[in-house]
Design a protein around this motif. Structure first.
Motif, PDB file in Angstrom:
ATOM      1  N   MET A 153     101.291  47.784  85.788  1.00 44.30           N
ATOM      2  CA  MET A 153     101.063  49.144  86.341  1.00 44.30           C
ATOM      3  C   MET A 153     101.029  49.893  85.470  1.00 44.30           C
ATOM      4  N   THR A 154     101.805  49.935  84.420  1.00 47.33           N
ATOM      5  CA  THR A 154     101.741  50.764  82.988  1.00 47.33           C
ATOM      6  C   THR A 154     100.295  50.551  82.275  1.00 47.33           C
ATOM      7  N   ALA A 155     100.103  49.370  82.390  1.00 48.83           N
ATOM      8  CA  ALA A 155      98.671  48.952  81.503  1.00 48.83           C
ATOM      9  C   ALA A 155      97.228  49.731  82.537  1.00 48.83           C
ATOM     10  N   LEU A 180     101.922  45.121  68.666  1.00 54.90           N
ATOM     11  CA  LEU A 180     100.622  45.467  68.145  1.00 54.90           C
ATOM     12  C   LEU A 180      99.967  44.088  67.916  1.00 54.90           C
ATOM     13  N   ALA A 181      98.609  44.030  67.634  1.00 49.66           N
ATOM     14  CA  ALA A 181      97.500  43.081  67.631  1.00 49.66           C
ATOM     15  C   ALA A 181      98.232  42.288  66.277  1.00 49.66           C
ATOM     16  N   ASP A 182      98.838  43.001  65.458  1.00 48.82           N
ATOM     17  CA  ASP A 182      99.112  42.034  63.954  1.00 48.82           C
ATOM     18  C   ASP A 182     100.652  41.713  64.294  1.00 48.82           C
ATOM     19  N   GLY A 183     101.127  41.714  65.292  1.00 52.59           N
ATOM     20  CA  GLY A 183     102.616  41.534  65.498  1.00 52.59           C
ATOM     21  C   GLY A 183     103.699  42.722  65.132  1.00 52.59           C
ATOM     22  N   ARG A 184     103.273  43.745  64.700  1.00 53.32           N
ATOM     23  CA  ARG A 184     104.484  44.973  64.433  1.00 53.32           C
ATOM     24  C   ARG A 184     104.662  45.371  65.670  1.00 53.32           C
ATOM     25  N   ILE A 185     105.989  45.986  65.799  1.00 49.79           N
ATOM     26  CA  ILE A 185     106.556  46.236  67.016  1.00 49.79           C
ATOM     27  C   ILE A 185     106.620  47.924  66.838  1.00 49.79           C
ATOM     28  N   LEU A 186     106.123  48.434  67.814  1.00 47.91           N
ATOM     29  CA  LEU A 186     106.151  49.952  67.945  1.00 47.91           C
ATOM     30  C   LEU A 186     106.951  50.592  68.919  1.00 47.91           C
ATOM     31  N   ARG A 187     107.704  51.696  68.778  1.00 53.35           N
ATOM     32  CA  ARG A 187     108.430  52.097  69.855  1.00 53.35           C
ATOM     33  C   ARG A 187     107.877  53.678  69.982  1.00 53.35           C
ATOM     34  N   THR A 188     107.473  54.009  71.153  1.00 55.20           N
ATOM     35  CA  THR A 188     106.965  55.312  71.481  1.00 55.20           C
ATOM     36  C   THR A 188     107.912  56.000  72.471  1.00 55.20           C
ATOM     37  N   THR A 202     102.932  57.346  73.633  1.00 53.09           N
ATOM     38  CA  THR A 202     103.206  56.659  75.028  1.00 53.09           C
ATOM     39  C   THR A 202     101.958  57.003  76.002  1.00 53.09           C
ATOM     40  N   ARG A 203     101.339  58.188  76.033  1.00 57.34           N
ATOM     41  CA  ARG A 203     100.251  58.262  76.861  1.00 57.34           C
ATOM     42  C   ARG A 203      99.027  57.437  76.389  1.00 57.34           C
ATOM     43  N   LEU A 204      98.797  57.292  75.081  1.00 54.67           N
ATOM     44  CA  LEU A 204      97.638  56.383  74.574  1.00 54.67           C
ATOM     45  C   LEU A 204      97.652  55.197  75.190  1.00 54.67           C
ATOM     46  N   PHE A 205      99.098  54.546  75.226  1.00 54.39           N
ATOM     47  CA  PHE A 205      99.164  53.230  75.788  1.00 54.39           C
ATOM     48  C   PHE A 205      99.011  52.965  77.294  1.00 54.39           C
ATOM     49  N   GLY A 207      97.744  53.208  80.481  1.00 53.79           N
ATOM     50  CA  GLY A 207      96.150  53.107  80.828  1.00 53.79           C
ATOM     51  C   GLY A 207      95.515  52.076  79.930  1.00 53.79           C
ATOM     52  N   SER A 208      95.786  51.629  78.636  1.00 51.51           N
ATOM     53  CA  SER A 208      95.242  50.922  77.758  1.00 51.51           C
ATOM     54  C   SER A 208      94.746  49.431  78.044  1.00 51.51           C
ATOM     55  N   GLU A 209      95.131  48.960  79.306  1.00 48.27           N
ATOM     56  CA  GLU A 209      94.720  47.852  79.889  1.00 48.27           C
ATOM     57  C   GLU A 209      95.017  46.613  78.866  1.00 48.27           C
ATOM     58  N   GLY A 210      95.699  46.430  77.826  1.00 47.56           N
ATOM     59  CA  GLY A 210      95.939  45.323  77.165  1.00 47.56           C
ATOM     60  C   GLY A 210      94.974  45.402  75.921  1.00 47.56           C
ATOM     61  N   THR A 211      94.398  46.567  75.639  1.00 44.41           N
ATOM     62  CA  THR A 211      93.497  46.512  74.767  1.00 44.41           C
ATOM     63  C   THR A 211      93.975  46.966  73.374  1.00 44.41           C
ATOM     64  N   LEU A 212      94.904  47.721  73.531  1.00 46.52           N
ATOM     65  CA  LEU A 212      95.740  48.367  72.025  1.00 46.52           C
ATOM     66  C   LEU A 212      97.071  47.589  71.852  1.00 46.52           C
ATOM     67  N   GLY A 213      97.590  46.645  72.831  1.00 43.69           N
ATOM     68  CA  GLY A 213      99.116  46.310  72.380  1.00 43.69           C
ATOM     69  C   GLY A 213      99.492  45.615  73.736  1.00 43.69           C
ATOM     70  N   VAL A 214     100.659  44.779  73.627  1.00 46.28           N
ATOM     71  CA  VAL A 214     101.195  44.135  74.730  1.00 46.28           C
ATOM     72  C   VAL A 214     102.672  44.874  74.723  1.00 46.28           C
ATOM     73  N   PHE A 215     102.775  45.071  76.046  1.00 45.21           N
ATOM     74  CA  PHE A 215     104.164  45.905  76.314  1.00 45.21           C
ATOM     75  C   PHE A 215     105.527  44.601  76.408  1.00 45.21           C
TER      76      PHE A 215
END
Length: 468
Positions: A153-155, A180-188, A202-205, A207-215
């Motif tokens: 739902m977030t994606a 993130l795609a390279d394995g780094r972990i981001l907190r927003t 947060t708003r960037l991710f 609606g990003s549909e799994g194209t920018l990172g994995v929650f």
């Protein structure tokens, strides 16, 4: 329409070294079983199934990070997977690769009633969260119908029947933990209600549909349970009368909890599927939330507005079980419509327009459907200008599919010409990328591509989706 899964190249076999590495990481939770892969290559869209080459059942952010690092090194696509209820082909492995199944990450990590928030893993479903909130006086209001996962739902920036009062996932996600795609972990984000500290990642991710990172974690806003609720079914002599009642209701500032529109074809489908006996006419479902005195005021005003537009009755569902049955029938409307034509698939449109343009949009949509000769019920969350059609097609009939796709494009064009959008809540996935290109313009598309390239330079995250 945009590129079809039929036109996209198949990926090569997975590198043996990657298979060995992921088997060592996950054991039996990494599988290339044809049956498991087939399940993960199917959603509720009309697109042909496209299974991944393998499925990875992850249980922690560390496993997600290790998997993404390995797949990045081998340039192998990764497709995040939740409940699989997508209507736009989000989970189809159009370039092959690995489905990253988050359903085992289903723990509710924290419920904080004082701050009215919850922290959950991405595989937690909305019903699971609301069951855990019993006794707290709070609830999670986003209700897309399906028991979707919070991560999914977030994606897709989902919303649903309650959005007119409580907003969408955009307004109800406070913070994220993203791998993130390279394995780094981001907190927003933070737990605060607002922030003006830097870019809104947060708003960037959302609606990003799994194209920018994995929650790996989602912090969501909770809301107080209404003191009382009342629901009503109201039928009208015409679509225009029903929709204009909604417009007047919203413009009058009535804080309705939900307001749903169903045309006579949708009502016919619901009666057949859910064994209801609703009058087969353009219909509004209302739900009112608040104190007894507030409800009385809301109901009186809406009844007056409805009668001004020729409403023929106001049938109440006051008992909780009656309300539940009513909304369950509404939530099953997609499947009810599909069952109008056995063996068919549905192309589900998802237009959203400014509330002042809603009547024009719906009437023009109806005219386009009638001219097409196709079966396409109209229904939607009209309180926020969002309405859908379910275009019923024989998936084996190429000519009919082409007509349906042309109709879908025409409905999008109508919405965009009225200042609206091609997708109010279903997301973009595969089928709406060309419409996003029109909506965002050249500069917007270039910026989207730059963001994608910055966060996923090797293009492994859900390729073939969202970005025009």
């Amino acid at each position: 329409m945009d590129v079809s899964p039929r036109d996209l190249p198949l990926a090569a076999e997975l590198p043996p070294t990657l298979v060995e590495e992921l088997t060592l990481l996950l054991g039996e939770r990494f599988t290339q079983s044809p049956g498991v892969c087939a399940h993960h290559g199917h959603d509720e869209s009309h697109f042909p199934d496209r299974p991944p080459q393998a499925v990875a059942f992850v249980e922690s952010r560390e496993e997600i990070a290790a998997l993404l690092r390995a797949c990045s090194a081998h340039r192998v696509p990764v497709i995040p997977f939740g409940a699989g209820s997508s209507l736009e082909g989000h989970v189809l492995a159009v370039h092959g690769g690995i489905a990253l199944d988050c359903t085992r990450m289903d723990r509710i990590l924290e419920i904080e009633p004082a701050d009215m928030l919850a922290v959950v893993q991405p595989g937690v479903t909305r019903k699971q969260l609301n069951n855990a909130l019993r006794g707290t006086g709070l609830f999670f209001p986003i209700d897309p119908g399906a028991d979707a996962s919070i991560g999914g739902m977030t994606a897709t920036r989902a919303s649903g029947t309650n959005a007119v009062r409580y907003g969408t996932m955009r307004e109800n996600v406070l913070a994220l933990e993203v791998v993130l795609a390279d394995g780094r972990i981001l907190r927003t984000g933070t737990r605060a209600k607002k922030s003006s500290a830097g870019y809104d990642l947060t708003r960037l991710f959302v609606g990003s549909e799994g194209t920018l990172g994995v929650f790996s974690e989602v912090t969501v806003r909770l809301h107080p349970l209404p003191e009382e609720m009342a629901a009503a079914v109201v039928r009208f002599p015409s679509m225009q009368a029903a929709v204009e009642t909604v417009i007047r209701t919203i413009q009058s500032g009535v804080p309705v909890g939900r307001v749903e529109f169903l045309d006579e074809v949708s009502i016919h489908a619901i009666n057949r599927y859910s064994k209801t006996d609703l009058a087969e006419a353009p219909t509004l479902f209302f739900e009112f939330h608040g104190s007894p005195s507030a409800l009385e005021e809301q109901v009186a005003l809406v009844q007056e507005l409805a009668r001004e537009h020729g409403a023929e009755d106001f049938a109440w569902a006051s008992r909780p079980e009656d309300r539940s049955r009513l909304w369950e029938a509404r939530h099953q409307a997609y499947f009810a419509c599909i069952n109008l034509r056995p063996g068919c698939r549905g192309i589900t449109t998802d237009s959203c327009v400014p509330i002042s343009k809603l009547a024009e949009a719906v009437l023009r949509a109806r005219a386009a459907i009638d001219a097409s000769g196709l079966i396409a019920p109209i229904l939607g969350h009209v309180g926020d200008g969002n309405f859908h059609t379910v275009i019923l097609i024989d998936p084996e009939d190429e000519a009919e599919l082409a007509r349906a796709e042309a109709l879908s494009a025409e409905l999008v064009a109508i919405a965009q010409s009225l200042g609206g959008t091609c997708s109010g809540e279903h997301g973009v996935g595969m089928g709406k990328r060309e419409f996003v290109a029109h909506e965002a313009g050249e500069v917007g598309v270039a910026l989207m591509r730059s963001i994608k390239a910055a966060l996923d330079p090797k293009g492994i995250l859900n390729p073939g989706k969202l970005v025009p």
